[in-house]
Design a protein around this motif. Sequence first.
Motif, short mmCIF file in Angstrom:
data_model
loop_
_atom_site.label_atom_id
_atom_site.label_comp_id
_atom_site.label_asym_id
_atom_site.label_seq_id
_atom_site.Cartn_x
_atom_site.Cartn_y
_atom_site.Cartn_z
N SER A 152 -41.30 23.45 60.18
CA SER A 152 -42.20 22.33 59.90
C SER A 152 -43.65 22.65 60.23
CB SER A 152 -41.79 21.11 60.71
OG SER A 152 -40.46 20.79 60.48
N THR A 153 -43.94 23.89 60.60
CA THR A 153 -45.29 24.24 61.03
C THR A 153 -46.33 23.84 59.98
OG1 THR A 153 -44.12 26.20 61.76
CG2 THR A 153 -46.45 26.11 62.29
N LYS A 176 -48.26 14.94 55.46
CA LYS A 176 -48.59 15.89 56.52
C LYS A 176 -48.62 15.20 57.89
CE LYS A 176 -51.59 19.88 56.88
NZ LYS A 176 -52.78 20.49 56.30
N THR A 177 -49.35 14.09 57.97
CA THR A 177 -49.42 13.37 59.25
C THR A 177 -48.04 12.87 59.64
OG1 THR A 177 -51.60 12.66 58.56
CG2 THR A 177 -50.71 11.59 60.49
N GLY A 231 -47.14 20.88 59.10
CA GLY A 231 -46.83 19.66 58.36
C GLY A 231 -46.01 19.89 57.11
N THR A 263 -52.66 18.22 62.36
CA THR A 263 -51.92 19.34 62.94
C THR A 263 -52.39 19.70 64.34
OG1 THR A 263 -53.45 20.77 61.75
CG2 THR A 263 -51.31 20.40 60.74
N VAL A 318 -42.37 15.64 64.04
CA VAL A 318 -42.10 16.83 64.84
C VAL A 318 -42.38 16.54 66.31
CG1 VAL A 318 -42.95 19.15 65.37
CG2 VAL A 318 -42.47 18.52 63.01
N MET A 338 -45.98 15.75 61.03
CA MET A 338 -46.46 16.21 62.33
C MET A 338 -46.12 15.20 63.43
SD MET A 338 -47.22 19.16 61.71
CE MET A 338 -47.68 19.81 63.31
N CYS A 339 -46.23 13.90 63.12
CA CYS A 339 -45.83 12.89 64.11
C CYS A 339 -44.33 12.97 64.34
CB CYS A 339 -46.20 11.49 63.63
SG CYS A 339 -47.97 11.19 63.65
N TRP A 383 -42.69 24.63 71.54
CA TRP A 383 -43.24 23.34 71.15
C TRP A 383 -43.73 22.47 72.29
CZ3 TRP A 383 -44.28 22.02 66.21
CH2 TRP A 383 -43.69 22.79 65.21
N ALA A 423 -50.51 15.27 68.12
CA ALA A 423 -49.10 15.31 68.54
C ALA A 423 -48.91 14.56 69.85
CB ALA A 423 -48.64 16.76 68.69
#
Lengths: 283, 277
Positions: free
Chosen positions: B132-133, A51-52, B135, A101, A58, A55-56, B200, A106
């Motif tokens: 990707s929302t 997950k982390t 994660g 998230t 993205v 998110m990083c 974004w 971010a």
Amino acid sequence: MTISWLQAALLGLFACLASMPGMGGTTIGNYTLGRPLVGGLVCGLILGDLKTGIMCGVAMQLVYIALVTPGGTVSADVRAVSYIGIPLAMVAVHAQGLVATSAGAANLAKSMGTLVGTIGTVLFYGTATLNLVWQHMGWTAVEKGNFKKLYQVDWGWPWLSHLVFSFLPTLIMCKLGASAVTALKIALPMDGIPMKTLFTVGALLPCVGIAILLKQIVTSVLDFVPFFVGFTLAASLQLNLVACAVISLIFALLFYEGDMAKLAKAAGGLATTDFDDEDEEDI
Amino acid sequence: MAKKISKKTLTRSFHHWFYGNLTCFSQEHMQTFGYLTSMLPIVEELYDKKEDQAKAMHTYTAFFNTEPQLGALIVGVTAGLEEARANDPEGVDEETINGLRAGLMGPIAGIGDSLIVGTLIPVILGIALGLSTGGSPLGAIFYIVVWNLLAYFGMRFAYFKGYELGDKAVEFLVGPKGQAIRKSISIIGGMVIGAVAATWVPINTALKLRNSSGKVYLDLQNQLNSVYPSFLTALFIIFCWWLMAKKNMSPIKVMLLLVVIALIGVLTGFFDPGLKY
């Protein structure tokens, strides 16, 4: 969160594959594994926090949405962005105790990754320069008519360039950087000026990436119109990206039909005299 | 009997290009070695004598650099030309091939950079970001699958079209019909990038003006939202574009300038991420 030697070595291997010029080839290496979004997936799997990682990835992808390297000039290096920047950003997000998230996570990732990516430009020039040695071997082989050796030169020896300029830097920076990033938490409080600035910079950085892209597609002020229509659809009407892409199709179709109608009209009036670049090639 | 390159050899040559176009890159020779390895199987099949092979390979030692994805087309064109040269050494010579190659790499690089790297990849990435929302790995997987399928089969198509049609394949790309297609694709690109930016890239101000009793009488972000949502995002993007396109600033300098702006913004209270331990 810590990074073990094995994890750092795996990241180093992916750095070798993902670079520009990388050992995974352009399509699979640079344009797939090198994209921060994919890098986020890979780093998440290696470090055990998907997950982390995503998110990083993205967050970083927004900064580097347009990693165009016209004429081989680079402003950032994908191996450093994706396989040094993202792992360190993940460690930093954990160290600061941020939710993966959240916007804060971010923004921290963007600042951290961009800094490392910019420094990584050195790695690009290092690899390209060391490759000259293998190319020299290649020229000697060509002169001697020993063509099979070209395969070694193109596919084999550059691995050594990457051992020096991708694998080792990634290994060392991930391993040592992780503790440095964790120490940052104690040195710099989150509500102090430096950290606030860092987070704000993170929020602003994607504008550069998007502006680079605009530079590619905007030749006159009118070319801003599609950009702002898309922007308005998402910002004011809250449409998601797939919906915006579908709406854009109808505009693309209209423009295409319009241009084709113009062409048909021109072809009716004049014989086909509009191949101006054919003339250049004949000379 | 006319010599013809077998399908198997063409495929091998294409795979050599697909993988090795940039693996041994240097600033001096760029994609030249990738080109040599892609032409080698073809040259070996067309010529039996060692000196003929050497003569043919010498052609491809000339400098080469273009956008590698779309550049598969040029490799295909030269495969066709090499075949023509093997059959009629008088008609096609080293100069013909290299003149064509040098003439094509510029336009193909320009079209490839704006169409593939500047539009196609960002559009696929934009959609992938949307998936990707929270994660989710779905977006990254979507990108890996869609991009690689498009790139592999697209490049393969370009290579074989180049081989079959020669420089007519390029005429289509730079010709008026190709231009119309490119223009309409750039509309899709522009709109999707606009949506990516608005979705974004949130830039918000924390500036609030209070009267003497502490009551907020101006909340700048709310005011801006009622004029045009995400106004500051649009403003900063245009600003960065202006610096790079009109003032010729390098991306790194623009980033440094943003650091200065962020610092001033934080000091004046215009920006405040509002985070605490």
